[in-house]
Design an enzyme around this catalytic site. Structure first.
Site, mmCIF file in Angstrom:
data_model
loop_
_atom_site.group_PDB
_atom_site.id
_atom_site.type_symbol
_atom_site.label_atom_id
_atom_site.label_comp_id
_atom_site.label_asym_id
_atom_site.label_seq_id
_atom_site.Cartn_x
_atom_site.Cartn_y
_atom_site.Cartn_z
ATOM 1 N N ALA A 72 51.202 7.398 26.123
ATOM 2 C CA ALA A 72 50.467 8.658 26.133
ATOM 3 C C ALA A 72 48.976 8.422 25.957
ATOM 4 C CB ALA A 72 51.001 9.589 25.038
ATOM 5 N N GLU A 91 43.569 1.787 17.727
ATOM 6 C CA GLU A 91 44.937 1.346 17.447
ATOM 7 C C GLU A 91 44.947 0.651 16.092
ATOM 8 O OE1 GLU A 91 48.153 1.530 18.810
ATOM 9 O OE2 GLU A 91 48.477 0.556 16.876
ATOM 10 N N ASN A 99 55.304 1.845 20.234
ATOM 11 C CA ASN A 99 56.711 1.790 20.639
ATOM 12 C C ASN A 99 56.829 1.625 22.146
ATOM 13 O OD1 ASN A 99 58.174 1.927 18.268
ATOM 14 N ND2 ASN A 99 58.014 4.152 18.146
ATOM 15 N N GLY A 104 62.521 0.311 26.279
ATOM 16 C CA GLY A 104 63.477 -0.252 27.232
ATOM 17 C C GLY A 104 63.100 -0.091 28.699
ATOM 18 N N GLY A 105 61.972 0.547 28.945
ATOM 19 C CA GLY A 105 61.487 0.644 30.323
ATOM 20 C C GLY A 105 62.331 1.517 31.232
ATOM 21 N N ARG A 351 72.814 11.815 22.629
ATOM 22 C CA ARG A 351 72.713 10.846 21.536
ATOM 23 C C ARG A 351 73.160 11.409 20.198
ATOM 24 N NH1 ARG A 351 66.951 8.110 23.270
ATOM 25 N NH2 ARG A 351 67.861 6.834 24.922
ATOM 26 N N GLU A 484 54.962 11.271 21.647
ATOM 27 C CA GLU A 484 55.976 11.572 20.636
ATOM 28 C C GLU A 484 55.447 12.420 19.474
ATOM 29 O OE1 GLU A 484 58.510 8.140 19.951
ATOM 30 O OE2 GLU A 484 59.376 9.093 18.168
HETATM 31 C C1 LIG Z 1 63.000 0.208 21.024
HETATM 32 C C2 LIG Z 1 62.714 1.463 21.778
HETATM 33 C C3 LIG Z 1 63.165 1.614 23.085
HETATM 34 C C4 LIG Z 1 62.907 2.798 23.778
HETATM 35 N N1 LIG Z 1 63.297 2.894 25.079
HETATM 36 C C5 LIG Z 1 62.987 3.993 25.788
HETATM 37 C C6 LIG Z 1 63.281 4.058 27.180
HETATM 38 O O1 LIG Z 1 63.800 3.120 27.772
HETATM 39 N N2 LIG Z 1 62.950 5.203 27.840
HETATM 40 C C7 LIG Z 1 62.319 6.257 27.230
HETATM 41 O O2 LIG Z 1 62.030 7.247 27.879
HETATM 42 N N3 LIG Z 1 61.990 6.186 25.901
HETATM 43 C C8 LIG Z 1 62.302 5.095 25.176
HETATM 44 N N4 LIG Z 1 61.926 5.014 23.854
HETATM 45 C C9 LIG Z 1 61.073 6.058 23.285
HETATM 46 C C10 LIG Z 1 59.636 5.859 23.723
HETATM 47 O O3 LIG Z 1 59.354 4.498 23.864
HETATM 48 C C11 LIG Z 1 58.631 6.445 22.737
HETATM 49 O O4 LIG Z 1 58.929 7.762 22.480
HETATM 50 C C12 LIG Z 1 57.225 6.335 23.337
HETATM 51 O O5 LIG Z 1 56.896 4.977 23.525
HETATM 52 C C13 LIG Z 1 56.176 7.012 22.493
HETATM 53 O O6 LIG Z 1 54.937 6.791 23.125
HETATM 54 P P1 LIG Z 1 53.601 7.310 22.469
HETATM 55 O O7 LIG Z 1 52.526 6.945 23.413
HETATM 56 O O8 LIG Z 1 53.760 8.727 22.078
HETATM 57 O O9 LIG Z 1 53.506 6.486 21.111
HETATM 58 P P2 LIG Z 1 53.538 4.908 20.830
HETATM 59 O O10 LIG Z 1 53.811 4.119 22.044
HETATM 60 O O11 LIG Z 1 54.416 4.680 19.669
HETATM 61 O O12 LIG Z 1 52.031 4.610 20.450
HETATM 62 C C14 LIG Z 1 51.427 5.194 19.324
HETATM 63 C C15 LIG Z 1 50.423 4.217 18.771
HETATM 64 O O13 LIG Z 1 49.595 4.876 17.822
HETATM 65 C C16 LIG Z 1 49.336 3.989 16.763
HETATM 66 N N5 LIG Z 1 48.948 4.757 15.588
HETATM 67 C C17 LIG Z 1 49.732 5.534 14.811
HETATM 68 N N6 LIG Z 1 49.021 6.066 13.807
HETATM 69 C C18 LIG Z 1 47.756 5.612 13.934
HETATM 70 C C19 LIG Z 1 46.557 5.797 13.190
HETATM 71 N N7 LIG Z 1 46.538 6.534 12.070
HETATM 72 N N8 LIG Z 1 45.427 5.173 13.610
HETATM 73 C C20 LIG Z 1 45.442 4.385 14.723
HETATM 74 N N9 LIG Z 1 46.554 4.176 15.459
HETATM 75 C C21 LIG Z 1 47.698 4.778 15.074
HETATM 76 C C22 LIG Z 1 50.636 3.259 16.587
HETATM 77 O O14 LIG Z 1 50.475 2.032 15.888
HETATM 78 C C23 LIG Z 1 51.084 3.065 18.023
HETATM 79 O O15 LIG Z 1 50.631 1.847 18.556
HETATM 80 C C24 LIG Z 1 62.205 3.848 23.138
HETATM 81 C C25 LIG Z 1 61.772 3.697 21.828
HETATM 82 C C26 LIG Z 1 62.009 2.522 21.143
HETATM 83 C C27 LIG Z 1 61.526 2.373 19.748
#
Ligand SMILES: Cc1cc2nc3c(=O)[nH]c(=O)nc-3n(C[C@H](O)[C@H](O)[C@H](O)COP(=O)(O)OP(=O)(O)OC[C@H]3O[C@@H](n4cnc5c(N)ncnc54)[C@H](O)[C@@H]3O)c2cc1C
Lengths: 516, 179
Positions: A72, A91, A99, A104-105, A351, A484
């Site tokens: 995101a 970050e 995450n 899992g891509g 799930r 998320e």
């Molecule tokens: C093991 C695993 C497998 C998955 N597989 C799938 C899949 O195959 N398909 C699917 O659709 N979904 C999957 N999901 C869910 C999906 O990956 C997550 O919901 C998604 O990656 C969230 O993306 P995001 O960009 O919102 O947050 P994230 O990718 O989690 O990134 C948020 C970032 O913000 C940083 N952060 C947090 N707080 C702060 C702060 N205070 N200051 C600075 N940085 C901060 C964190 O360290 C992190 O790096 C999976 C999740 C996991 C854990």
């Protein structure tokens, strides 16, 4: 820079995974990383009631600050920069990707060419329907519709960044048709690393080890910047040097979920104590969610926390056993309660239904498939070598290894084979794959399944422009959120492969909107 | 009364034990000398008798020569020598990384890459059965000191999520942990 390096070592992060026995059950669960625990001992800035005092002088100034370097955040950064804004990504961890880079891509796409080629009929409406059904209609309909309608667009956007996908499409639980595309390496890193490449070519800086602690507002509520800590050494709250960053256009919150925040998650759902393992990276904690609430964001369904039903209790975190369960056991095989040898739930239900059903039995379930059913499992050898899944010449041996009554187990298998012939699962009405074969050809394979904390559906309220909605029901000026941390898209339950698409759709919207 | 005596005895026992442990750390912790030549082991390690008096003269040796004996004989130095030592024994001095300034310059990953190349690292670990840590899902460009520490024991960063068993060179010698 100097200070950065001084705090670079990450000793605290080193895993202290332990094993513990769940009372009264044979389930062994990896205790969540110590890092998560220690973080919980300290009170984040957001917990202090007093609003922060605006700094006399800002250390740096930029148009857009994005917090979080996952799907995101990076999508938002790319769009905002392409729309002409200057952008920085913060970050807190020493690595990018959150995450998203360990994910899992698997990417839900409604109406992809891959589906067409296989004669699978799908549409945004059908994806919408599936997401609403799993979400118990608690989804914010305008948001989930946006995701469903733009899934193909988001997918093609990743392809335009150079992301490659496998030919096969997977049928994940809760989806009415196979529609989930997998990246070439079966990991979200295939997407994130291409996003990072793009970010680099656009000249956007990703500042790692930079911890956003407070959102700074004008007296009228407009978000104008952040208090941060540079050189932060997760999870040491005392580390790092305080700085103030001004954001001329605003801030995008893309900090992900809080599955590793034992304090916050167990307040929302007291079952989710440190005895329950999580699939998430250790930095998946909720301090920015709380901070957003402090500045007046509206909370949405924060207590809806998802456990993944496919994880194995015989390894730490997400591990690799889930690949067997999700791609073989649940799809071409059966899942049984080892105490009875019987199936107890539709293996392709959403799930929550599956995780709840497994937990209710009080111990890990066993999934099994035969040699034909494991053909789609890409890393079978690795899973076997790790000892997470096991291989048997006969069903008797399999039953003995997991202490399953062999007579009922064989009955269960032969019942399933009959249902398959009849084209209908008479017990749980599970979807039958067109290429499903009877469970009959040895060797047989099995793996245990026990849920782990995986996703936090709830978060803060956004509208279709990714603006954060305040308690006065109006957008908080200068504050956007995507991924998320935003609530409402998935309602009660997120379907597998729907997070990637959600993050990319709303990440891009946030970037486009904030740069306006 | 007896109780009190026992308590005092136990208490003073504990105190002297703590003192003894402390004293031992003083004895066994090798001193740090920036003037020592890379291979002049006894310049620092004499006090704790790490280098026996009849040891061959190390002064002209490099790491490869040390390992001719010490990769098989005890003490085994593969995977146990701190990185500061392996660098020193390969002719890299303190100031090559830390500069000539006081306080010494903090070292970043770019500095590591002024000698090491990504290609070499990728190649060195390509046969690792569990995973190639230099080419993981994080890509090849992670900061070195996520795993490799120079003046303290290294760690396996991957294991914050994984359960790999491969060893990161070079966890520091046990005795030096007391430093
Ligand atoms: C093991 C695993 C497998 C998955 N597989 C799938 C899949 O195959 N398909 C699917 O659709 N979904 C999957 N999901 C869910 C999906 O990956 C997550 O919901 C998604 O990656 C969230 O993306 P995001 O960009 O919102 O947050 P994230 O990718 O989690 O990134 C948020 C970032 O913000 C940083 N952060 C947090 N707080 C702060 C702060 N205070 N200051 C600075 N940085 C901060 C964190 O360290 C992190 O790096 C999976 C999740 C996991 C854990």
């Amino acid at each position: 820079m100097k200070n950065n390096k001084k705090n670079m070592n990450t000793d605290q992060i080193i895993s202290t995974s332990r094993r513990t026995l769940l009372k009264g059950a044979a389930a062994s669960l990896g205790i969540a990383a110590a890092s998560g625990l220690s973080l919980n001992l300290l009170t984040p800035d957001s917990a202090k009631a007093m609003p922060p005092v605006l700094p006399e002088k800002w250390d740096e100034e930029i148009d857009v600050i994005v917090i979080g370097s996952g799907f995101a955040g990076l999508a938002a950064a790319i769009e905002a920069k392409q729309a002409g804004a200057s952008v920085v990504v913060l970050e807190k961890m020493p690595v990018s990707g959150g995450n998203s880079i360990i994910n899992g891509g698997v990417f839900a796409v409604a109406g992809s060419p891959k589906q067409e080629a296989k004669g699978i009929k799908d549409s945004p409406d059908l994806l919408l329907k599936d997401m609403l059904k799993a979400g118990l209609d608690m989804n914010h309909i305008d948001l989930v519709r946006m995701v469903a309608e733009k899934s193909k667009d988001a997918f093609e956007w990743t392809e335009s960044l150079g992301v490659k996908y496998q030919e096969q499409i997977t049928h994940l639980g809760g989806h009415s048709v196979p529609r989930s595309c997998s990246t070439w390496n079966g990991s979200g890193s295939a997407i994130v690393n291409k996003q990072l490449e793009k970010v680099k070519t656009l000249g956007i800086e990703v500042k790692k080890k930079t911890y956003a602690t407070q959102i700074m507002q004008e007296p009228d509520g407009r978000v104008i910047g952040l208090k941060i800590k540079e050189g932060y050494k997760f999870p040491d709250e005392t580390s790092g040097q305080v700085k103030y960053l001004k954001a001329r256009k605003g801030v995008v919150l893309a900090t992900g979920g809080f599955s590793q925040d034992i304090y916050l998650r167990s307040i929302q759902d007291p079952k989710l104590t440190s005895n329950v393992d999580s699939t998430n990276q250790p930095g998946a904690t909720g301090e920015i969610l709380l901070e957003a609430l402090r500045v007046g964001a509206t909370p949405v369904q924060i207590s809806w926390i998802q456990l993944g039903p496919w994880t194995s209790p015989d390894e730490k975190g997400m591990g690799i056993g889930y690949v067997f369960n999700a791609m073989a056991g649940f799809v071409y095989g059966v899942m049984v309660d080892p105490a009875t040898g019987k199936r107890f739930i539709n293996e392709l239900a959403d799930r929550k239904i599956r995780a709840d059903a497994i937990i209710k039995t009080g111990h890990p379930a066993v999934t099994l498939a035969d040699s034909q059913g494991v053909k789609q499992v890409p890393i079978l050898d690795k899973i076997l070598a790790k000892g997470v899944a096991k291989k048997f010449d006969t069903l008797d041996e399999l039953a003995a290894a997991y202490n399953i009554p062999e007579k009922t187990l064989k009955e269960t298998v032969s019942n399933w084979n009959t249902y398959l012939k009849q084209g209908k699962d008479a017990e749980f009405d599970r979807y039958m794959q067109t290429d499903s074969k009877p469970i009959a050809v040895p060797p047989f394979y099995a793996c245990r399944a026990w849920p782990k904390v995986h996703h936090t559906m709830g978060g803060i309220q956004i509208n279709t422009k990714a603006q954060v909605i305040g308690l006065d029901r109006k957008p908080i000026p200068g504050l956007y959120a995507a991924g998320e941390i935003a609530g409402g898209i998935h309602g009660a339950v997120r379907l597998g492969s729907c997070a990637v698409v959600d993050c990319i759709v709303f990440g891009r919207i946030a970037g486009q909107q904030i740069a306006v | 009364m007896r109780n009190l005596t026992v308590k005092i005895a136990v208490f003073s026992g504990i105190i002297s034990f703590i003192f003894l442990m402390y004293a031992m750390t003083l004895v066994s912790a090798p001193k740090q000398s920036s003037k020592a030549r890379g291979s002049g082991c006894s310049a620092c390690h004499e006090a704790d008798c790490k280098v026996p008096a009849d040891h061959v003269d190390t002064n002209a040796m490099n790491l490869g020569q040390c390992l001719e004996c010490h990769s098989k004989d005890t003490p085994k130095l593969t995977h146990t020598l701190p990185l500061s030592h392996t660098h020193r024994l390969n002719g890299v001095s303190c100031k090559d990384c830390h500069g000539n300034t006081q306080p010494p310059k903090l070292v970043n990953t770019d500095q590591c890459f002024s000698c090491h190349t990504i290609e070499n690292l990728l190649n060195n670990t390509k046969d690792n059965k569990e995973a190639n840590p230099h080419n993981s899902h994080y890509g090849p460009e992670l900061d070195c000191d996520l795993c490799h520490h120079v003046h303290k024991p290294s760690e396996n960063f991957c294991n914050q999520c994984h359960e790999f068993t491969f060893i990161i060179p070079s966890p520091i010698l046990k005795v030096a942990k007391l430093l």
